[in-house]
Design a protein around this motif. Structure first.
Motif, PDB file in Angstrom:
ATOM      1  N   HIS A   1       0.838  -1.191   0.000  1.00 25.01           N
ATOM      2  CA  HIS A   1       0.000   0.000   0.000  1.00 25.01           C
ATOM      3  C   HIS A   1       0.877   1.248   0.000  1.00 25.01           C
ATOM      4  O   HIS A   1       1.885   1.324   0.716  1.00 25.01           O
ATOM      5  CB  HIS A   1      -0.926  -0.003   1.215  1.00 25.01           C
ATOM      6  CG  HIS A   1      -2.082   0.922   1.082  1.00 25.01           C
ATOM      7  ND1 HIS A   1      -1.999   2.263   1.408  1.00 25.01           N
ATOM      8  CD2 HIS A   1      -3.350   0.714   0.636  1.00 25.01           C
ATOM      9  CE1 HIS A   1      -3.164   2.835   1.199  1.00 25.01           C
ATOM     10  NE2 HIS A   1      -4.015   1.914   0.720  1.00 25.01           N
ATOM     11  N   THR A   2       0.490   2.216  -0.803  1.00 24.22           N
ATOM     12  CA  THR A   2       1.337   3.391  -0.985  1.00 24.22           C
ATOM     13  C   THR A   2       1.447   4.223   0.282  1.00 24.22           C
ATOM     14  O   THR A   2       2.540   4.669   0.675  1.00 24.22           O
ATOM     15  CB  THR A   2       0.785   4.266  -2.124  1.00 24.22           C
ATOM     16  OG1 THR A   2       0.656   3.475  -3.308  1.00 24.22           O
ATOM     17  CG2 THR A   2       1.709   5.444  -2.398  1.00 24.22           C
ATOM     18  N   THR A   3       0.358   4.408   1.005  1.00 20.38           N
ATOM     19  CA  THR A   3       0.366   5.299   2.173  1.00 20.38           C
ATOM     20  C   THR A   3       0.550   4.542   3.488  1.00 20.38           C
ATOM     21  O   THR A   3       1.328   4.964   4.350  1.00 20.38           O
ATOM     22  CB  THR A   3      -0.949   6.085   2.224  1.00 20.38           C
ATOM     23  OG1 THR A   3      -2.062   5.160   2.273  1.00 20.38           O
ATOM     24  CG2 THR A   3      -1.085   6.971   0.995  1.00 20.38           C
ATOM     25  N   ASP A   4      -0.136   3.417   3.647  1.00 17.35           N
ATOM     26  CA  ASP A   4      -0.084   2.698   4.936  1.00 17.35           C
ATOM     27  C   ASP A   4       1.022   1.641   5.005  1.00 17.35           C
ATOM     28  O   ASP A   4       1.253   1.066   6.067  1.00 17.35           O
ATOM     29  CB  ASP A   4      -1.436   2.019   5.202  1.00 17.35           C
ATOM     30  CG  ASP A   4      -2.545   3.047   5.352  1.00 17.35           C
ATOM     31  OD1 ASP A   4      -2.234   4.180   5.739  1.00 17.35           O
ATOM     32  OD2 ASP A   4      -3.700   2.683   5.072  1.00 17.35           O
ATOM     33  N   ASN A   5       1.663   1.358   3.881  1.00 19.10           N
ATOM     34  CA  ASN A   5       2.855   0.482   3.835  1.00 19.10           C
ATOM     35  C   ASN A   5       2.578  -0.939   4.331  1.00 19.10           C
ATOM     36  O   ASN A   5       3.423  -1.575   4.943  1.00 19.10           O
ATOM     37  CB  ASN A   5       3.996   1.093   4.665  1.00 19.10           C
ATOM     38  CG  ASN A   5       5.347   0.522   4.260  1.00 19.10           C
ATOM     39  OD1 ASN A   5       5.546   0.127   3.110  1.00 19.10           O
ATOM     40  ND2 ASN A   5       6.276   0.457   5.198  1.00 19.10           N
ATOM     41  N   TYR A   6       1.398  -1.465   4.078  1.00 14.50           N
ATOM     42  CA  TYR A   6       1.127  -2.870   4.379  1.00 14.50           C
ATOM     43  C   TYR A   6       0.899  -3.620   3.064  1.00 14.50           C
ATOM     44  O   TYR A   6       0.677  -3.018   2.016  1.00 14.50           O
ATOM     45  CB  TYR A   6      -0.081  -3.027   5.307  1.00 14.50           C
ATOM     46  CG  TYR A   6      -1.363  -2.418   4.786  1.00 14.50           C
ATOM     47  CD1 TYR A   6      -2.141  -3.087   3.842  1.00 14.50           C
ATOM     48  CD2 TYR A   6      -1.807  -1.180   5.242  1.00 14.50           C
ATOM     49  CE1 TYR A   6      -3.304  -2.526   3.366  1.00 14.50           C
ATOM     50  CE2 TYR A   6      -2.981  -0.623   4.766  1.00 14.50           C
ATOM     51  CZ  TYR A   6      -3.714  -1.291   3.821  1.00 14.50           C
ATOM     52  OH  TYR A   6      -4.866  -0.733   3.342  1.00 14.50           O
ATOM     53  N   ILE A   7       0.948  -4.948   3.141  1.00 10.81           N
ATOM     54  CA  ILE A   7       0.864  -5.794   1.956  1.00 10.81           C
ATOM     55  C   ILE A   7      -0.568  -6.274   1.788  1.00 10.81           C
ATOM     56  O   ILE A   7      -1.221  -6.653   2.762  1.00 10.81           O
ATOM     57  CB  ILE A   7       1.824  -6.993   2.081  1.00 10.81           C
ATOM     58  CG1 ILE A   7       3.258  -6.501   2.226  1.00 10.81           C
ATOM     59  CG2 ILE A   7       1.712  -7.921   0.868  1.00 10.81           C
ATOM     60  CD1 ILE A   7       4.253  -7.607   2.491  1.00 10.81           C
TER      61      ILE A   7
ATOM     62  N   ILE B   1      -9.082  -4.510   1.606  1.00 10.27           N
ATOM     63  CA  ILE B   1      -7.624  -4.398   1.565  1.00 10.27           C
ATOM     64  C   ILE B   1      -7.054  -4.169   2.952  1.00 10.27           C
ATOM     65  O   ILE B   1      -5.996  -4.707   3.303  1.00 10.27           O
ATOM     66  CB  ILE B   1      -7.215  -3.259   0.607  1.00 10.27           C
ATOM     67  CG1 ILE B   1      -7.639  -3.608  -0.820  1.00 10.27           C
ATOM     68  CG2 ILE B   1      -5.722  -2.987   0.685  1.00 10.27           C
ATOM     69  CD1 ILE B   1      -7.313  -2.533  -1.834  1.00 10.27           C
ATOM     70  N   GLU B   2      -7.744  -3.423   3.802  1.00 10.91           N
ATOM     71  CA  GLU B   2      -7.237  -3.138   5.143  1.00 10.91           C
ATOM     72  C   GLU B   2      -7.259  -4.360   6.050  1.00 10.91           C
ATOM     73  O   GLU B   2      -6.493  -4.425   7.019  1.00 10.91           O
ATOM     74  CB  GLU B   2      -8.057  -2.012   5.778  1.00 10.91           C
ATOM     75  CG  GLU B   2      -7.921  -0.657   5.102  1.00 10.91           C
ATOM     76  CD  GLU B   2      -8.763  -0.574   3.834  1.00 10.91           C
ATOM     77  OE1 GLU B   2      -9.529  -1.543   3.586  1.00 10.91           O
ATOM     78  OE2 GLU B   2      -8.646   0.414   3.102  1.00 10.91           O
ATOM     79  N   GLU B   3      -8.123  -5.346   5.770  1.00 10.45           N
ATOM     80  CA  GLU B   3      -8.273  -6.509   6.644  1.00 10.45           C
ATOM     81  C   GLU B   3      -7.527  -7.744   6.138  1.00 10.45           C
ATOM     82  O   GLU B   3      -7.598  -8.799   6.779  1.00 10.45           O
ATOM     83  CB  GLU B   3      -9.760  -6.855   6.772  1.00 10.45           C
ATOM     84  CG  GLU B   3     -10.599  -5.759   7.406  1.00 10.45           C
ATOM     85  CD  GLU B   3     -10.234  -5.551   8.874  1.00 10.45           C
ATOM     86  OE1 GLU B   3      -9.827  -6.532   9.528  1.00 10.45           O
ATOM     87  OE2 GLU B   3     -10.365  -4.413   9.352  1.00 10.45           O
ATOM     88  N   GLN B   4      -6.810  -7.645   5.037  1.00 13.00           N
ATOM     89  CA  GLN B   4      -6.190  -8.844   4.462  1.00 13.00           C
ATOM     90  C   GLN B   4      -5.012  -9.352   5.288  1.00 13.00           C
ATOM     91  O   GLN B   4      -4.702 -10.533   5.259  1.00 13.00           O
ATOM     92  CB  GLN B   4      -5.726  -8.549   3.026  1.00 13.00           C
ATOM     93  CG  GLN B   4      -6.869  -8.469   2.031  1.00 13.00           C
ATOM     94  CD  GLN B   4      -6.376  -8.376   0.614  1.00 13.00           C
ATOM     95  OE1 GLN B   4      -5.169  -8.465   0.350  1.00 13.00           O
ATOM     96  NE2 GLN B   4      -7.305  -8.199  -0.324  1.00 13.00           N
ATOM     97  N   ASN B   5      -4.333  -8.482   6.014  1.00 11.42           N
ATOM     98  CA  ASN B   5      -3.183  -8.904   6.816  1.00 11.42           C
ATOM     99  C   ASN B   5      -3.571  -9.383   8.206  1.00 11.42           C
ATOM    100  O   ASN B   5      -2.686  -9.593   9.041  1.00 11.42           O
ATOM    101  CB  ASN B   5      -2.174  -7.762   6.944  1.00 11.42           C
ATOM    102  CG  ASN B   5      -1.144  -7.813   5.819  1.00 11.42           C
ATOM    103  OD1 ASN B   5      -0.353  -8.751   5.733  1.00 11.42           O
ATOM    104  ND2 ASN B   5      -1.192  -6.829   4.939  1.00 11.42           N
ATOM    105  N   LYS B   6      -4.829  -9.544   8.475  1.00  8.79           N
ATOM    106  CA  LYS B   6      -5.292  -9.987   9.785  1.00  8.79           C
ATOM    107  C   LYS B   6      -5.944 -11.358   9.634  1.00  8.79           C
ATOM    108  O   LYS B   6      -6.719 -11.566   8.706  1.00  8.79           O
ATOM    109  CB  LYS B   6      -6.287  -8.984  10.378  1.00  8.79           C
ATOM    110  CG  LYS B   6      -5.702  -7.598  10.599  1.00  8.79           C
ATOM    111  CD  LYS B   6      -6.767  -6.640  11.120  1.00  8.79           C
ATOM    112  CE  LYS B   6      -6.197  -5.240  11.286  1.00  8.79           C
ATOM    113  NZ  LYS B   6      -7.219  -4.295  11.768  1.00  8.79           N
ATOM    114  N   PRO B   7      -5.704 -12.309  10.514  1.00  8.70           N
ATOM    115  CA  PRO B   7      -4.808 -12.232  11.689  1.00  8.70           C
ATOM    116  C   PRO B   7      -3.355 -12.550  11.364  1.00  8.70           C
ATOM    117  O   PRO B   7      -2.478 -12.339  12.196  1.00  8.70           O
ATOM    118  CB  PRO B   7      -5.385 -13.307  12.609  1.00  8.70           C
ATOM    119  CG  PRO B   7      -5.933 -14.336  11.668  1.00  8.70           C
ATOM    120  CD  PRO B   7      -6.438 -13.574  10.474  1.00  8.70           C
ATOM    121  N   ARG B   8      -3.086 -13.054  10.151  1.00 10.66           N
ATOM    122  CA  ARG B   8      -1.724 -13.396   9.779  1.00 10.66           C
ATOM    123  C   ARG B   8      -1.263 -12.499   8.644  1.00 10.66           C
ATOM    124  O   ARG B   8      -2.036 -12.180   7.742  1.00 10.66           O
ATOM    125  CB  ARG B   8      -1.622 -14.865   9.357  1.00 10.66           C
ATOM    126  CG  ARG B   8      -1.928 -15.863  10.463  1.00 10.66           C
ATOM    127  CD  ARG B   8      -1.786 -17.285   9.951  1.00 10.66           C
ATOM    128  NE  ARG B   8      -2.055 -18.263  11.000  1.00 10.66           N
ATOM    129  CZ  ARG B   8      -2.025 -19.575  10.830  1.00 10.66           C
ATOM    130  NH1 ARG B   8      -1.719 -20.064   9.635  1.00 10.66           N
ATOM    131  NH2 ARG B   8      -2.281 -20.397  11.835  1.00 10.66           N
TER     132      ARG B   8
END
Length: 431
Positions: free
Chosen positions: A33-39, A176-183
């Motif tokens: 992600h460009t602004t929040d820097n998560y995958i 997109i914001e919830e894809q890295n949860k819980p792993r």
């Protein structure tokens, strides 16, 4: 001119996507992600986020049946030109575990044991048959890794890879914001490769219970069966299956060690812009993979040793039974030997034999025979040879110190005779 270039580029992309439609290939894009820097994960190409890497999951039947077209599609999708010899290795269903490096990519071939959860069957289309030894079969899985691309080639029905495909499909349904949860999602191609390898190797540990039950079955057949054991071909095939698992584990450990060496020595070349990250997490994951394989190898070695011990006990039990039969026959022979002697003496053709004309001679002979039989049985009873079971090894060793064996030359142990013999020996040497 620029518009024509973009139109041509769009046409090439659409042509590639159209070619991919007939293949059972699934492509996943991993973006930062460009602004929040998560995958996050996507099935579509995006231009407003940084592409970290892409994963193309291919079915091996498509590579076997359409190798040239598959290479063209991979070239258009990933810009990787796969070496001809690597293509042959991928097409070889019996290729052992191996790791090889190129300037553009690294090739890892890993053989996976087909577990009961897998739905892999021998393909009628390709005409290939997985080698199976008493229910244990393996299947190759190939990984082509570069800094931004991961290509996996596997059989249809591989549960370990299907698990990741199903998981990614579930992740795509989230925002997109919830894809890295819980792993967290993997950040590099080698990270995703190690995760899939970990899923495959963890399934090996589940095989310990059925393999242990198989060994217990053979132990019961060898040691507790009332019938004569005649399943030697099946037992030897079972032993060969354990040998196959040990050899496979050894190949996998060597292959992972080569991958680990490549990761340590050429970390910047393998990771690219991700080289600034510490390789410690990947090394820990690889050490964990090696540890799991070693546990499986050691458990298989213990099972082989258990089978061999059961075979040794089986033959020892047969030898013990033979010795027991011989012991019984020896006791019977020893009991009847005096009786045979007495009947032989009184069966001689002499004119004068004591008791021959006596009316009590027959009963005296029967009494003597009965008395000798009772005395011999009592002697065998006192010596733990009949009626009191087997002695322990400690009792037999202790008895050797207190009892002397039958010695026909016992008179030579008399002290005066010993001294005389020593003097005779000295005179002989002197002469």
């Amino acid at each position: 001119m620029k518009a024509a270039f973009f139109m041509q580029r769009s046409f090439n992309i659409n042509f590639i996507d159209h070619d991919l439609s007939w293949l059972r290939m699934q492509v996943y894009y991993f973006y930062r992600h460009t602004t929040d820097n998560y995958i996050f994960l996507s099935r579509e190409r995006m231009t407003d986020h940084e592409l970290i890497f892409k994963w193309a999951d291919c079915v091996r039947e498509d590579v076997v049946n359409h190798a040239e077209q598959w290479q063209k599609n991979i070239k258009g999708l990933t810009d990787l030109s796969i070496n001809e010899f690597h293509i042959r290795d991928i097409l070889n269903i019996d290729h052992p575990c191996a790791f090889d490096t190129m300037e553009d990519y690294d090739l890892l071939i890993f053989r996976k044991i087909i577990t009961p959860d897998d739905q892999i069957s021998n393909s009628d289309v390709t005409g290939e048959i997985h080698e199976s030894i008493f229910g244990l079969a393996t299947t190759p899985i190939s990984f082509i890794m570069s800094q931004h691309v991961l290509i996996s080639i596997r059989e249809t029905g591989n549960k370990a890879i299907d698990h990741y495909v199903e998981r990614f499909e579930q992740i795509l349904q989230r925002s997109i914001e919830e894809q890295n949860k819980p792993r967290k999602l993997p950040s590099t191609p080698i990270d995703l490769t190690l995760r899939m390898l970990n899923s495959m190797i963890d399934a090996y540990l589940d095989l310990r219970t059925p393999l242990t039950r198989r060994v217990e079955h053979w132990q019961r057949e060898l040691l507790q069966g009332r019938k004569r054991f005649n399943q030697w071909p099946q037992l030897f095939q079972e032993n060969m299956a354990f040998q196959q698992v040990e050899n496979l584990c050894e190949e996998q450990i060597e292959t992972l060690q080569e991958l680990r060496d490549e990761l340590v020595e050429n970390y910047h070349h393998l990771m690219g812009e991700h080289a600034a990250e510490s390789p410690d997490l990947l090394l820990v994951r690889m050490n964990d993979l090696g540890s799991h394989i070693e546990r499986t190898q050691k458990h298989t070695s213990r099972l082989r040793a258990a089978i061999q011990s059961a075979i040794d006990l089986h033959f020892n039990a047969i030898a013990n039974q033979t010795n027991e039969n011989m012991r019984i026959l020896a006791i019977i022979t020893a009991v009847f030997a005096p009786l045979t002697l007495l009947t032989g003496v009184y069966g001689m053709n002499f004119e004068f034999i004591p008791g021959l004309k006596s009316p009590e001679g027959f009963w005296m002979m029967l009494a003597a025979m009965l008395l000798s039989t009772v005395l011999l049985l009592y002697y065998f009873y006192r010596q733990h040879l009949v009626g009191r079971g087997e002695k322990s090894v400690i009792e037999m060793l202790a008895q050797q110190k207190h009892q002397r064996n039958v010695n026909l030359f016992w008179f030579l142990d008399y002290e005066p005779i010993k001294q005389t013999l020593k003097e005779v020996e000295k005179i002989t040497r002197f002469k």
